[in-house]
Design an enzyme around this catalytic site. Structure first.
Site, PDB file in Angstrom:
ATOM      1  N   LYS A 141      -8.196  -0.595  -9.603  1.00  0.00           N
ATOM      2  CA  LYS A 141      -8.835  -1.268  -8.459  1.00  0.00           C
ATOM      3  C   LYS A 141     -10.095  -0.550  -8.023  1.00  0.00           C
ATOM      4  O   LYS A 141     -10.065   0.669  -7.765  1.00  0.00           O
ATOM      5  CB  LYS A 141      -7.854  -1.332  -7.283  1.00  0.00           C
ATOM      6  N   SER A 148       0.834  -1.207   0.000  1.00  0.00           N
ATOM      7  CA  SER A 148       0.000   0.000   0.000  1.00  0.00           C
ATOM      8  C   SER A 148       0.867   1.254   0.000  1.00  0.00           C
ATOM      9  O   SER A 148       1.979   1.261   0.534  1.00  0.00           O
ATOM     10  CB  SER A 148      -0.890   0.010   1.244  1.00  0.00           C
ATOM     11  N   THR A 197      -5.841   2.674  -7.076  1.00  0.00           N
ATOM     12  CA  THR A 197      -7.123   2.541  -6.371  1.00  0.00           C
ATOM     13  C   THR A 197      -8.033   3.702  -6.736  1.00  0.00           C
ATOM     14  O   THR A 197      -7.648   4.874  -6.616  1.00  0.00           O
ATOM     15  CB  THR A 197      -6.883   2.463  -4.853  1.00  0.00           C
ATOM     16  N   HIS A 244     -13.452  -2.702  -1.927  1.00  0.00           N
ATOM     17  CA  HIS A 244     -12.606  -2.258  -0.821  1.00  0.00           C
ATOM     18  C   HIS A 244     -13.022  -2.937   0.486  1.00  0.00           C
ATOM     19  O   HIS A 244     -12.898  -2.371   1.574  1.00  0.00           O
ATOM     20  CB  HIS A 244     -12.695  -0.736  -0.686  1.00  0.00           C
ATOM     21  N   TYR A 274      -2.371   5.395  -4.022  1.00  0.00           N
ATOM     22  CA  TYR A 274      -3.371   6.442  -3.822  1.00  0.00           C
ATOM     23  C   TYR A 274      -2.776   7.662  -4.506  1.00  0.00           C
ATOM     24  O   TYR A 274      -1.697   8.121  -4.109  1.00  0.00           O
ATOM     25  CB  TYR A 274      -3.583   6.706  -2.332  1.00  0.00           C
TER      26      TYR A 274
HETATM   27  C1  FNR Z   1      -7.748  -1.984   3.021  1.00  0.00           C
HETATM   28  N1  FNR Z   1      -7.845  -1.857   1.642  1.00  0.00           N
HETATM   29  C2  FNR Z   1      -6.985  -1.020   0.971  1.00  0.00           C
HETATM   30  N2  FNR Z   1      -7.045  -0.925  -0.375  1.00  0.00           N
HETATM   31  C3  FNR Z   1      -6.175  -0.142  -1.056  1.00  0.00           C
HETATM   32  O1  FNR Z   1      -6.254  -0.064  -2.277  1.00  0.00           O
HETATM   33  N3  FNR Z   1      -5.204   0.537  -0.371  1.00  0.00           N
HETATM   34  C4  FNR Z   1      -5.091   0.496   0.980  1.00  0.00           C
HETATM   35  O2  FNR Z   1      -4.212   1.112   1.569  1.00  0.00           O
HETATM   36  C5  FNR Z   1      -6.048  -0.272   1.686  1.00  0.00           C
HETATM   37  N4  FNR Z   1      -6.042  -0.289   3.053  1.00  0.00           N
HETATM   38  C6  FNR Z   1      -6.861  -1.159   3.730  1.00  0.00           C
HETATM   39  C7  FNR Z   1      -6.783  -1.239   5.117  1.00  0.00           C
HETATM   40  C8  FNR Z   1      -7.535  -2.191   5.792  1.00  0.00           C
HETATM   41  C9  FNR Z   1      -7.433  -2.290   7.277  1.00  0.00           C
HETATM   42  C10 FNR Z   1      -8.366  -3.071   5.081  1.00  0.00           C
HETATM   43  C11 FNR Z   1      -9.132  -4.162   5.784  1.00  0.00           C
HETATM   44  C12 FNR Z   1      -8.479  -2.952   3.723  1.00  0.00           C
HETATM   45  C13 FNR Z   1      -8.772  -2.708   0.885  1.00  0.00           C
HETATM   46  C14 FNR Z   1      -8.131  -4.053   0.523  1.00  0.00           C
HETATM   47  O3  FNR Z   1      -7.163  -3.885  -0.474  1.00  0.00           O
HETATM   48  C15 FNR Z   1      -9.173  -5.051   0.014  1.00  0.00           C
HETATM   49  O4  FNR Z   1      -9.907  -4.473  -1.021  1.00  0.00           O
HETATM   50  C16 FNR Z   1     -10.108  -5.501   1.147  1.00  0.00           C
HETATM   51  O5  FNR Z   1      -9.359  -5.820   2.289  1.00  0.00           O
HETATM   52  C17 FNR Z   1     -10.938  -6.697   0.733  1.00  0.00           C
HETATM   53  O6  FNR Z   1     -11.869  -6.984   1.731  1.00  0.00           O
HETATM   54  P1  FNR Z   1     -11.671  -8.183   2.801  1.00  0.00           P
HETATM   55  O7  FNR Z   1     -11.619  -9.462   2.002  1.00  0.00           O
HETATM   56  O8  FNR Z   1     -10.403  -7.913   3.503  1.00  0.00           O
HETATM   57  O9  FNR Z   1     -12.850  -8.087   3.693  1.00  0.00           O
END
Ligand code: FNR
Length: 386
Positions: free
Chosen positions: A260, A129, A179, A284, A153
């Site tokens: 994404k 990330s 994203t 997400h 980002y």
């Molecule tokens: C994320 N996700 C996320 N996505 C992204 O593009 N950049 C990021 O920095 C983050 N940060 C982030 C933090 C936390 C705590 C979570 C749980 C999720 C989203 C991540 O990439 C992904 O889309 C989700 O985690 C998918 O959902 P589940 O399967 O974890 O419930």
């Protein structure tokens, strides 16, 4: 040839020596353990989602209304879970989704490095990330021979965006994951109720604080001017991306680009037409907008519209059978999110690797039992709504 499913032999074998697994192999027990162990504000951030978390819950629940039909009389003793993606041959279709507080998930604050080491141990690529407690170069250095992707980002300042992309390229990341759904943070009651947003406390901002363009914009040392540095980050964090920006991304990098957050077939079609290297179907994890349909239910429409463009998927994946279902519905590769964060929290790199190995083992054994020796066979078999 070793198979991912052999992990169960290791577990049973250790049992014969009186050794139990340090962490559970199933998601429900993993969450229970992590919930008891994680510092409350990290747990809230990882576990929470948007609104009343309907979408977040639906993401996982919806896997239960997809099912598969086994085939018999197939010799599946040799299995090949490899896939082609971004010009790479990857040993399995599983990758780590980007998680911006990975750094905080281990007690030492270096969870990003631990996740990278888990990637090196398992061959499961990490999507690092932008929000990280260690600079992207250091994270990449811990990934060993396993390829890694960088999630962006997109900062409002164009020069800062170019700098981050250039650093990712120079560090050896193999794809840029842009994203689309997070230029503003969604409404997250669990975090709001404790008035906690880690970035505003200076956490996970090391990619910015080490960046030459960011430092120039700040015009003074970060360490002595933390409040101002955080303010500059806040003002710059991300901008909305529109279709017109694709040409800019293309000009900014030679890396393959994955978009994404795409859930609608029309968006998938347009992304494919504009030459995206991959479409990343995800909501997400329900953290950005509540009320959206479960991502797995939207995957077939996205896959159909994407044509020959590969589709990555995440949101709600909790097990190896979830991975196989997503492959059956057309995903090229499947992202694990929250489960690996819990593994990190409970046992660092080893915990993270354990969670990934369990998911891979279940997927591999399911394919072995069901007569699908390859990912292509899974896709051909498909899944049905039940
Ligand atoms: C994320 N996700 C996320 N996505 C992204 O593009 N950049 C990021 O920095 C983050 N940060 C982030 C933090 C936390 C705590 C979570 C749980 C999720 C989203 C991540 O990439 C992904 O889309 C989700 O985690 C998918 O959902 P589940 O399967 O974890 O419930």
């Amino acid at each position: 040839m070793p198979h991912y499913g052999d992990y169960q032999n290791q577990i049973y074998g250790a049992g014969l020596q009186g050794v139990q697994p340090r962490l559970p192999v199933d998601f429900a027990t993993l969450v229970e353990r992590a919930t008891a162990a994680m510092p409350p504000q990290v747990l809230t951030y990882v576990q929470g989602g948007c609104g009343d978390e309907w979408t977040q819950d639906e993401n996982a629940r919806a896997f239960r209304h997809w099912g598969m039909i086994p085939r018999m009389m197939v010799d599946t003793r040799a299995r090949d879970l490899s896939i082609e993606l971004f010009g790479l041959t990857l040993p399995s279709p599983v990758f780590m989704a980007p998680i911006g507080v990975t750094g905080l998930c281990t007690q030492d604050g270096h969870g990003d490095l631990a996740a990278a080491r888990a990637s090196a141990m398992t061959g499961v690529p990490l999507t690092a990330s932008t929000l990280s407690n260690d600079p992207l170069e250091d994270v990449k250095a811990q990934c060993g021979d396993t390829p890694a992707f960088f999630q962006l980002y997109t900062p409002r300042d164009g020069a800062l965006a170019e700098s981050l992309i250039g650093r990712a390229e120079a560090a050896g990341y193999k794809a840029l994951v842009v994203t689309l759904d997070t230029w503003v943070t969604g409404w997250r009651p669990r975090d709001l109720n404790v008035a906690n947003f880690p970035q505003l406390r200076g956490a996970v901002l090391q990619n910015y604080f080490t960046d030459p363009v960011f430092r120039k914009l700040l015009g003074k040392p970060v360490a002595e001017n933390l409040r101002e540095a955080i303010g500059l980050w806040g003002a710059n964090f991300a901008r909305p991306i529109t279709w017109d920006d694709i040409a800019w991304f293309r000009s900014a990098t030679k890396l393959p680009i994955a978009l994404k957050g795409i859930c609608h077939p029309d968006d998938a079609r347009r992304a494919a037409d504009l030459g995206a290297d991959a479409i990343y179907c995800s909501n997400h994890g329900g953290r950005q907008a509540n009320g959206g349909i479960a991502a797995i239910d939207l995957l077939p429409g996205v896959v159909a519209a994407a044509g020959s463009t590969p589709v990555l998927f995440d949101s709600g994946v909790r097990s190896g059978s979830d991975v196989v279902k997503a492959l059956a519905l057309g995903a090229r590769a499947v992202g694990v999110g929250r489960p690996y964060a819990y593994g990190l929290a409970l046992d660092g790199d080893a915990g993270c690797a354990h969670v990934l190995k369990c998911i891979l083992a279940e997927a591999d054994l399911l394919m072995a039992v069901n007569g699908w020796p390859t990912v292509a066979a899974v896709r051909e078999a498909g899944a049905q709504r039940v």
